[in-house]
Design a protein around this motif. Structure first.
Motif, PDB file in Angstrom:
ATOM      1  N   GLU A   1     -19.576 -44.159  49.186  1.00  0.00           N
ATOM      2  CA  GLU A   1     -19.305 -45.437  48.539  1.00  0.00           C
ATOM      3  C   GLU A   1     -17.892 -45.469  47.940  1.00  0.00           C
ATOM      4  O   GLU A   1     -17.233 -46.494  47.966  1.00  0.00           O
ATOM      5  N   LYS A   2     -17.437 -44.326  47.426  1.00  0.00           N
ATOM      6  CA  LYS A   2     -16.090 -44.286  46.822  1.00  0.00           C
ATOM      7  C   LYS A   2     -15.008 -44.537  47.867  1.00  0.00           C
ATOM      8  O   LYS A   2     -14.028 -45.230  47.600  1.00  0.00           O
ATOM      9  N   PHE A   3     -15.166 -43.971  49.054  1.00  0.00           N
ATOM     10  CA  PHE A   3     -14.187 -44.178  50.111  1.00  0.00           C
ATOM     11  C   PHE A   3     -14.200 -45.639  50.573  1.00  0.00           C
ATOM     12  O   PHE A   3     -13.160 -46.212  50.872  1.00  0.00           O
ATOM     13  N   THR A   4     -15.386 -46.228  50.622  1.00  0.00           N
ATOM     14  CA  THR A   4     -15.504 -47.642  50.967  1.00  0.00           C
ATOM     15  C   THR A   4     -14.795 -48.498  49.931  1.00  0.00           C
ATOM     16  O   THR A   4     -13.992 -49.377  50.283  1.00  0.00           O
ATOM     17  N   ASN A   5     -15.062 -48.234  48.661  1.00  0.00           N
ATOM     18  CA  ASN A   5     -14.438 -49.017  47.594  1.00  0.00           C
ATOM     19  C   ASN A   5     -12.922 -48.855  47.576  1.00  0.00           C
ATOM     20  O   ASN A   5     -12.192 -49.819  47.332  1.00  0.00           O
ATOM     21  N   ALA A   6     -12.435 -47.649  47.842  1.00  0.00           N
ATOM     22  CA  ALA A   6     -10.986 -47.426  47.880  1.00  0.00           C
ATOM     23  C   ALA A   6     -10.332 -48.230  48.998  1.00  0.00           C
ATOM     24  O   ALA A   6      -9.267 -48.829  48.813  1.00  0.00           O
ATOM     25  N   ALA A   7     -10.970 -48.268  50.157  1.00  0.00           N
ATOM     26  CA  ALA A   7     -10.425 -49.029  51.283  1.00  0.00           C
ATOM     27  C   ALA A   7     -10.439 -50.528  50.992  1.00  0.00           C
ATOM     28  O   ALA A   7      -9.443 -51.217  51.212  1.00  0.00           O
ATOM     29  N   VAL A   8     -11.560 -51.028  50.501  1.00  0.00           N
ATOM     30  CA  VAL A   8     -11.668 -52.461  50.195  1.00  0.00           C
ATOM     31  C   VAL A   8     -10.663 -52.854  49.117  1.00  0.00           C
ATOM     32  O   VAL A   8      -9.994 -53.882  49.220  1.00  0.00           O
ATOM     33  N   ALA A   9     -10.520 -52.024  48.091  1.00  0.00           N
ATOM     34  CA  ALA A   9      -9.556 -52.319  47.023  1.00  0.00           C
ATOM     35  C   ALA A   9      -8.129 -52.357  47.559  1.00  0.00           C
ATOM     36  O   ALA A   9      -7.336 -53.229  47.179  1.00  0.00           O
ATOM     37  N   THR A  10      -7.805 -51.451  48.458  1.00  0.00           N
ATOM     38  CA  THR A  10      -6.462 -51.419  49.053  1.00  0.00           C
ATOM     39  C   THR A  10      -6.161 -52.732  49.768  1.00  0.00           C
ATOM     40  O   THR A  10      -5.088 -53.311  49.595  1.00  0.00           O
ATOM     41  N   PHE A  11      -7.092 -53.221  50.547  1.00  0.00           N
ATOM     42  CA  PHE A  11      -6.859 -54.443  51.312  1.00  0.00           C
ATOM     43  C   PHE A  11      -6.994 -55.699  50.454  1.00  0.00           C
ATOM     44  O   PHE A  11      -6.354 -56.711  50.726  1.00  0.00           O
ATOM     45  N   THR A  12      -7.809 -55.630  49.405  1.00  0.00           N
ATOM     46  CA  THR A  12      -7.982 -56.785  48.529  1.00  0.00           C
ATOM     47  C   THR A  12      -6.689 -57.140  47.808  1.00  0.00           C
ATOM     48  O   THR A  12      -6.466 -58.303  47.454  1.00  0.00           O
ATOM     49  N   ILE A  13      -5.811 -56.168  47.621  1.00  0.00           N
ATOM     50  CA  ILE A  13      -4.494 -56.434  47.017  1.00  0.00           C
ATOM     51  C   ILE A  13      -3.730 -57.474  47.835  1.00  0.00           C
ATOM     52  O   ILE A  13      -3.000 -58.298  47.294  1.00  0.00           O
ATOM     53  N   MET A  14      -3.929 -57.453  49.146  1.00  0.00           N
ATOM     54  CA  MET A  14      -3.188 -58.340  50.054  1.00  0.00           C
ATOM     55  C   MET A  14      -3.944 -59.620  50.390  1.00  0.00           C
ATOM     56  O   MET A  14      -3.333 -60.669  50.592  1.00  0.00           O
ATOM     57  N   LEU A  15      -5.276 -59.518  50.507  1.00  0.00           N
ATOM     58  CA  LEU A  15      -6.114 -60.643  50.926  1.00  0.00           C
ATOM     59  C   LEU A  15      -7.570 -60.234  50.733  1.00  0.00           C
ATOM     60  O   LEU A  15      -7.919 -59.083  50.984  1.00  0.00           O
TER      61      LEU A  15
END
Length: 109
Positions: A1-15
């Motif tokens: 779940e942490k790796f999923t959240n890190a990826a989603v957070a990274t992309f959420t910065i842009m869109l």
């Protein structure tokens, strides 16, 4: 779940990834000696697809991490179809933390 959240957070910065249609499937396999390296490689791989193919994360269907090997199935679409805010250039090891409760990743913008 942490790796999923890190990826989603990274992309959420842009869109917001929830606004991106899940049209293009990617299967990702990564191996690293340390968990920190695996997290770095995971975010870096997703950003590589963004930079090289214009692929933008929409959803993570499956992610398995075992013995420092990551297997993931992710979906996304071409970012040019959407209005983005800024661009993440890369992930860094600087101040990276992985604990039982959270993951902290610093990104270059």
């Amino acid at each position: 779940e942490k790796f999923t959240n890190a990826a989603v957070a990274t992309f959420t910065i842009m869109l917001d990834p929830n606004k991106v249609k899940p049209l293009i499937k990617k299967e990702i396999t990564l191996t690293a000696k340390k968990t920190e390296s695996l997290l770095y490689d995971w975010i870096d791989e997703l950003l590589f697809y963004l930079d090289s193919e214009g692929w933008f994360l929409s959803k993570i269907e499956k992610i398995e991490i075992k013995n420092n090997k990551l297997l993931a199935i992710v979906y996304g679409d071409n970012y040019k179809k959407y209005e983005t805010a800024g661009h993440v250039k890369g992930v860094t090891y600087s101040e990276m933390e992985i604990s039982d409760e959270y993951v902290q990743v610093v990104l270059d913008m």
